[in-house]
Design a protein around this motif. Sequence first.
Motif, PDB file in Angstrom:
ATOM      1  N   ARG A  78      41.258 -36.026 -17.616  1.00  0.00           N
ATOM      2  CA  ARG A  78      40.031 -36.631 -17.676  1.00  0.00           C
ATOM      3  C   ARG A  78      39.972 -36.294 -15.919  1.00  0.00           C
ATOM      4  NH1 ARG A  78      38.659 -40.430 -20.948  1.00  0.00           N
ATOM      5  NH2 ARG A  78      39.654 -40.227 -22.721  1.00  0.00           N
ATOM      6  N   VAL A  79      39.262 -36.840 -15.334  1.00  0.00           N
ATOM      7  CA  VAL A  79      38.640 -37.069 -14.291  1.00  0.00           C
ATOM      8  C   VAL A  79      39.118 -37.755 -13.200  1.00  0.00           C
ATOM      9  CG1 VAL A  79      37.233 -36.555 -12.093  1.00  0.00           C
ATOM     10  CG2 VAL A  79      36.273 -35.373 -13.950  1.00  0.00           C
ATOM     11  N   VAL A 137      37.890 -33.819 -20.030  1.00  0.00           N
ATOM     12  CA  VAL A 137      37.369 -32.766 -19.740  1.00  0.00           C
ATOM     13  C   VAL A 137      36.985 -31.780 -21.210  1.00  0.00           C
ATOM     14  CG1 VAL A 137      38.215 -30.636 -18.537  1.00  0.00           C
ATOM     15  CG2 VAL A 137      37.763 -33.213 -17.830  1.00  0.00           C
ATOM     16  N   LEU A 189      41.549 -33.087 -11.517  1.00  0.00           N
ATOM     17  CA  LEU A 189      41.835 -33.721 -13.071  1.00  0.00           C
ATOM     18  C   LEU A 189      42.912 -34.082 -13.541  1.00  0.00           C
ATOM     19  CD1 LEU A 189      40.346 -30.206 -14.566  1.00  0.00           C
ATOM     20  CD2 LEU A 189      39.060 -32.654 -14.464  1.00  0.00           C
ATOM     21  N   ALA A 195      43.660 -29.702 -10.247  1.00  0.00           N
ATOM     22  CA  ALA A 195      44.566 -30.261 -11.445  1.00  0.00           C
ATOM     23  C   ALA A 195      46.066 -30.984 -10.234  1.00  0.00           C
ATOM     24  CB  ALA A 195      45.000 -29.670 -12.205  1.00  0.00           C
ATOM     25  N   ILE A 244      32.854 -30.906 -18.503  1.00  0.00           N
ATOM     26  CA  ILE A 244      33.449 -32.514 -17.786  1.00  0.00           C
ATOM     27  C   ILE A 244      32.427 -33.854 -18.294  1.00  0.00           C
ATOM     28  CG2 ILE A 244      33.644 -33.852 -15.399  1.00  0.00           C
ATOM     29  CD1 ILE A 244      34.551 -31.011 -14.352  1.00  0.00           C
TER      30      ILE A 244
END
Length: 153
Positions: A12-13, A150, A83, A57, A98
């Motif tokens: 996920r963001v 994502v 992320l 990330a 995304i």
Amino acid sequence: MTEAVTEAVTARVHAIHVAPGRRLPTKSVEQVEAEAGAGLVGDRYHGTRHRHVTVQALDDLAAASEALGRPVDPALTRRNITLTHGPIPTRPGERMQIGAVELEVVRIAAPCRLLDDDLGPGAMQALRSPRGGTVFRLLSSGTISVGDEVGTG
């Protein structure tokens, strides 16, 4: 005999950062408008031909922190989207989604000298490939928000 079941955790963001100009500090935002063929509205690279958004990330930042010997704040890496975990696609032409926005890899993001200024000596080296993230172009428009799922493929 029991079978082990492994469940893939969806990335996920975690955070979104934009900088209004070159060398200006990034600011954290909860969401950003992504404009196909142009970039993130309000970011220094909006309107450039290929460098629309950079993605990193948290697990890569943790590895960089270990190499550096101190924490790496995602806001200071100058990347747009962080992320919750990788892997992040790195081969030109690979795609990632995304939320509802589709992105295509341009290249691996090379760390810049500003990292040593913002994070301290050695940061640029600690964030070299594969930890420095990826540069993408935007293939579709939409809103990217913290918490968005994502997908890769």
